[in-house]
Design a protein around this motif. Sequence first.
Motif, PDB file in Angstrom:
ATOM      1  N   LYS A 171      21.677  -3.596  14.619  1.00  0.00           N
ATOM      2  CA  LYS A 171      21.369  -4.977  14.281  1.00  0.00           C
ATOM      3  C   LYS A 171      20.116  -4.996  13.415  1.00  0.00           C
ATOM      4  CE  LYS A 171      20.748  -9.491  16.287  1.00  0.00           C
ATOM      5  NZ  LYS A 171      20.619 -10.280  17.488  1.00  0.00           N
ATOM      6  N   ARG A 172      20.180  -5.686  12.313  1.00  0.00           N
ATOM      7  CA  ARG A 172      19.047  -5.757  11.387  1.00  0.00           C
ATOM      8  C   ARG A 172      18.151  -6.929  11.789  1.00  0.00           C
ATOM      9  NH1 ARG A 172      19.158  -2.491   6.999  1.00  0.00           N
ATOM     10  NH2 ARG A 172      21.057  -1.324   6.663  1.00  0.00           N
ATOM     11  N   ASP A 173      17.285  -6.680  12.762  1.00  0.00           N
ATOM     12  CA  ASP A 173      16.421  -7.736  13.278  1.00  0.00           C
ATOM     13  C   ASP A 173      14.946  -7.406  13.095  1.00  0.00           C
ATOM     14  OD1 ASP A 173      16.220  -5.702  15.111  1.00  0.00           O
ATOM     15  OD2 ASP A 173      16.623  -6.943  16.863  1.00  0.00           O
ATOM     16  N   HIS A 174      14.648  -6.513  12.156  1.00  0.00           N
ATOM     17  CA  HIS A 174      13.269  -6.130  11.857  1.00  0.00           C
ATOM     18  C   HIS A 174      12.884  -6.582  10.449  1.00  0.00           C
ATOM     19  CE1 HIS A 174      13.697  -3.579  15.331  1.00  0.00           C
ATOM     20  NE2 HIS A 174      12.528  -3.009  15.160  1.00  0.00           N
ATOM     21  N   ILE A 175      11.634  -6.912  10.303  1.00  0.00           N
ATOM     22  CA  ILE A 175      11.023  -7.101   8.999  1.00  0.00           C
ATOM     23  C   ILE A 175       9.982  -5.991   8.892  1.00  0.00           C
ATOM     24  CG2 ILE A 175       9.645  -8.622   7.522  1.00  0.00           C
ATOM     25  CD1 ILE A 175      12.460  -9.731   8.273  1.00  0.00           C
ATOM     26  N   ILE A 176       9.994  -5.259   7.786  1.00  0.00           N
ATOM     27  CA  ILE A 176       9.033  -4.169   7.611  1.00  0.00           C
ATOM     28  C   ILE A 176       8.085  -4.534   6.473  1.00  0.00           C
ATOM     29  CG2 ILE A 176       8.688  -1.710   7.221  1.00  0.00           C
ATOM     30  CD1 ILE A 176      11.652  -1.298   7.922  1.00  0.00           C
ATOM     31  N   VAL A 177       6.801  -4.388   6.742  1.00  0.00           N
ATOM     32  CA  VAL A 177       5.768  -4.584   5.729  1.00  0.00           C
ATOM     33  C   VAL A 177       5.257  -3.197   5.370  1.00  0.00           C
ATOM     34  CG1 VAL A 177       3.592  -5.716   5.166  1.00  0.00           C
ATOM     35  CG2 VAL A 177       5.193  -6.829   6.741  1.00  0.00           C
ATOM     36  N   VAL A 178       5.247  -2.878   4.067  1.00  0.00           N
ATOM     37  CA  VAL A 178       4.984  -1.509   3.628  1.00  0.00           C
ATOM     38  C   VAL A 178       3.789  -1.438   2.678  1.00  0.00           C
ATOM     39  CG1 VAL A 178       5.949   0.464   2.349  1.00  0.00           C
ATOM     40  CG2 VAL A 178       7.414  -0.872   3.868  1.00  0.00           C
ATOM     41  N   CYS A 179       2.938  -0.433   2.919  1.00  0.00           N
ATOM     42  CA  CYS A 179       1.883  -0.067   1.969  1.00  0.00           C
ATOM     43  C   CYS A 179       1.836   1.459   1.898  1.00  0.00           C
ATOM     44  CB  CYS A 179       0.540  -0.696   2.333  1.00  0.00           C
ATOM     45  SG  CYS A 179      -0.286  -0.008   3.784  1.00  0.00           S
ATOM     46  N   ARG A 220      -3.435  -2.684   4.351  1.00  0.00           N
ATOM     47  CA  ARG A 220      -2.674  -3.864   3.936  1.00  0.00           C
ATOM     48  C   ARG A 220      -1.486  -4.171   4.824  1.00  0.00           C
ATOM     49  NH1 ARG A 220      -1.767  -1.823  -2.065  1.00  0.00           N
ATOM     50  NH2 ARG A 220      -1.784   0.117  -0.873  1.00  0.00           N
ATOM     51  N   SER A 221      -0.598  -3.212   5.023  1.00  0.00           N
ATOM     52  CA  SER A 221       0.628  -3.531   5.771  1.00  0.00           C
ATOM     53  C   SER A 221       0.370  -3.919   7.226  1.00  0.00           C
ATOM     54  CB  SER A 221       1.664  -2.402   5.658  1.00  0.00           C
ATOM     55  OG  SER A 221       1.191  -1.181   6.139  1.00  0.00           O
ATOM     56  N   PRO A 222      -0.610  -3.324   7.921  1.00  0.00           N
ATOM     57  CA  PRO A 222      -0.865  -3.827   9.280  1.00  0.00           C
ATOM     58  C   PRO A 222      -1.345  -5.280   9.279  1.00  0.00           C
ATOM     59  CG  PRO A 222      -1.877  -1.673   8.983  1.00  0.00           C
ATOM     60  CD  PRO A 222      -1.378  -2.109   7.639  1.00  0.00           C
ATOM     61  N   MET A 223      -2.197  -5.634   8.294  1.00  0.00           N
ATOM     62  CA  MET A 223      -2.644  -7.029   8.216  1.00  0.00           C
ATOM     63  C   MET A 223      -1.463  -7.948   7.929  1.00  0.00           C
ATOM     64  SD  MET A 223      -6.443  -7.117   6.469  1.00  0.00           S
ATOM     65  CE  MET A 223      -6.032  -6.361   4.900  1.00  0.00           C
ATOM     66  N   GLY A 224      -0.620  -7.559   6.980  1.00  0.00           N
ATOM     67  CA  GLY A 224       0.551  -8.369   6.656  1.00  0.00           C
ATOM     68  C   GLY A 224       1.502  -8.494   7.832  1.00  0.00           C
ATOM     69  N   GLU A 225       1.691  -7.397   8.555  1.00  0.00           N
ATOM     70  CA  GLU A 225       2.562  -7.402   9.744  1.00  0.00           C
ATOM     71  C   GLU A 225       2.090  -8.441  10.754  1.00  0.00           C
ATOM     72  OE1 GLU A 225       2.832  -4.772  13.796  1.00  0.00           O
ATOM     73  OE2 GLU A 225       2.413  -3.684  11.949  1.00  0.00           O
ATOM     74  N   ARG A 226       0.817  -8.402  11.098  1.00  0.00           N
ATOM     75  CA  ARG A 226       0.309  -9.297  12.131  1.00  0.00           C
ATOM     76  C   ARG A 226       0.341 -10.757  11.682  1.00  0.00           C
ATOM     77  NH1 ARG A 226      -1.946  -5.949  16.364  1.00  0.00           N
ATOM     78  NH2 ARG A 226      -0.480  -4.233  16.151  1.00  0.00           N
ATOM     79  N   MET A 227       0.025 -11.006  10.409  1.00  0.00           N
ATOM     80  CA  MET A 227       0.026 -12.392   9.939  1.00  0.00           C
ATOM     81  C   MET A 227       1.443 -12.954   9.851  1.00  0.00           C
ATOM     82  SD  MET A 227      -3.151 -12.552   7.252  1.00  0.00           S
ATOM     83  CE  MET A 227      -2.559 -11.232   6.199  1.00  0.00           C
ATOM     84  N   LEU A 228       2.394 -12.147   9.383  1.00  0.00           N
ATOM     85  CA  LEU A 228       3.780 -12.611   9.311  1.00  0.00           C
ATOM     86  C   LEU A 228       4.350 -12.804  10.716  1.00  0.00           C
ATOM     87  CD1 LEU A 228       6.208 -13.417   7.655  1.00  0.00           C
ATOM     88  CD2 LEU A 228       6.780 -10.987   7.408  1.00  0.00           C
ATOM     89  N   SER A 267       5.137  -2.530  10.583  1.00  0.00           N
ATOM     90  CA  SER A 267       4.638  -2.050   9.303  1.00  0.00           C
ATOM     91  C   SER A 267       4.765  -0.541   9.262  1.00  0.00           C
ATOM     92  CB  SER A 267       3.190  -2.489   9.084  1.00  0.00           C
ATOM     93  OG  SER A 267       2.344  -1.973  10.082  1.00  0.00           O
ATOM     94  N   ALA A 268       4.768  -0.028   8.035  1.00  0.00           N
ATOM     95  CA  ALA A 268       4.903   1.416   7.834  1.00  0.00           C
ATOM     96  C   ALA A 268       4.286   1.778   6.489  1.00  0.00           C
ATOM     97  CB  ALA A 268       6.377   1.830   7.874  1.00  0.00           C
ATOM     98  N   GLY A 269       4.043   3.058   6.318  1.00  0.00           N
ATOM     99  CA  GLY A 269       3.453   3.533   5.080  1.00  0.00           C
ATOM    100  C   GLY A 269       4.337   4.525   4.364  1.00  0.00           C
ATOM    101  N   ILE A 270       4.251   4.517   3.049  1.00  0.00           N
ATOM    102  CA  ILE A 270       4.992   5.463   2.207  1.00  0.00           C
ATOM    103  C   ILE A 270       4.495   6.880   2.454  1.00  0.00           C
ATOM    104  CG2 ILE A 270       5.287   6.174  -0.210  1.00  0.00           C
ATOM    105  CD1 ILE A 270       7.021   3.771   0.553  1.00  0.00           C
ATOM    106  N   SER A 271       3.183   7.031   2.627  1.00  0.00           N
ATOM    107  CA  SER A 271       2.624   8.370   2.892  1.00  0.00           C
ATOM    108  C   SER A 271       1.655   8.300   4.064  1.00  0.00           C
ATOM    109  CB  SER A 271       1.935   8.922   1.638  1.00  0.00           C
ATOM    110  OG  SER A 271       0.901   8.069   1.222  1.00  0.00           O
TER     111      SER A 271
END
Length: 169
Positions: free
Chosen positions: A6-14, A20-28, A46-50
Amino acid sequence: MDTMPKRDHIIVVCTANICRSPMGERMLAHGLAAEPPPLDRLKVVSAGISAYDGDPASVNSVRALKSVGLNLSDHKSQQISQELLDKAFAIFCMTQTHRTLIEVHFDHVPRHLYLFRELMSGDAGIEIPDPFGRELREYEACRDSMVEAIPSLLNFLREHYPQYAQSSS
């Protein structure tokens, strides 16, 4: 029988998943918590490319969110993975490079892959620069640029997710 998760996740990536992505995750996630079902049940991660797995959020990211009443002190970084992508309804990246790397390095990418600020109207810049290693005010500017984008992300999810949730249940 449907074998897709089930696609019930939103991922914020930096890049490193510590600024950035942890801040975006918490605010969203904070914005979605005030929405009616099914939006309030979306999981924002949230997750990171590297990224290295398990790193805490940067001190200034924690401070920038604390000043708006959100706690980031429990964040642990994680690398973007196919497993995460397979759970994602949408992905919101900080830069075009992040989006391109996801498109190039993964076989199955969710249809909804955008930059965090891309869905805003007008001619606002759509990339969010990395504040890593800079002063607190740079992190606050980064946070504020994401705050500006949250209404457009919520509108997008209000428009697209309820129909998906109904058709996939």
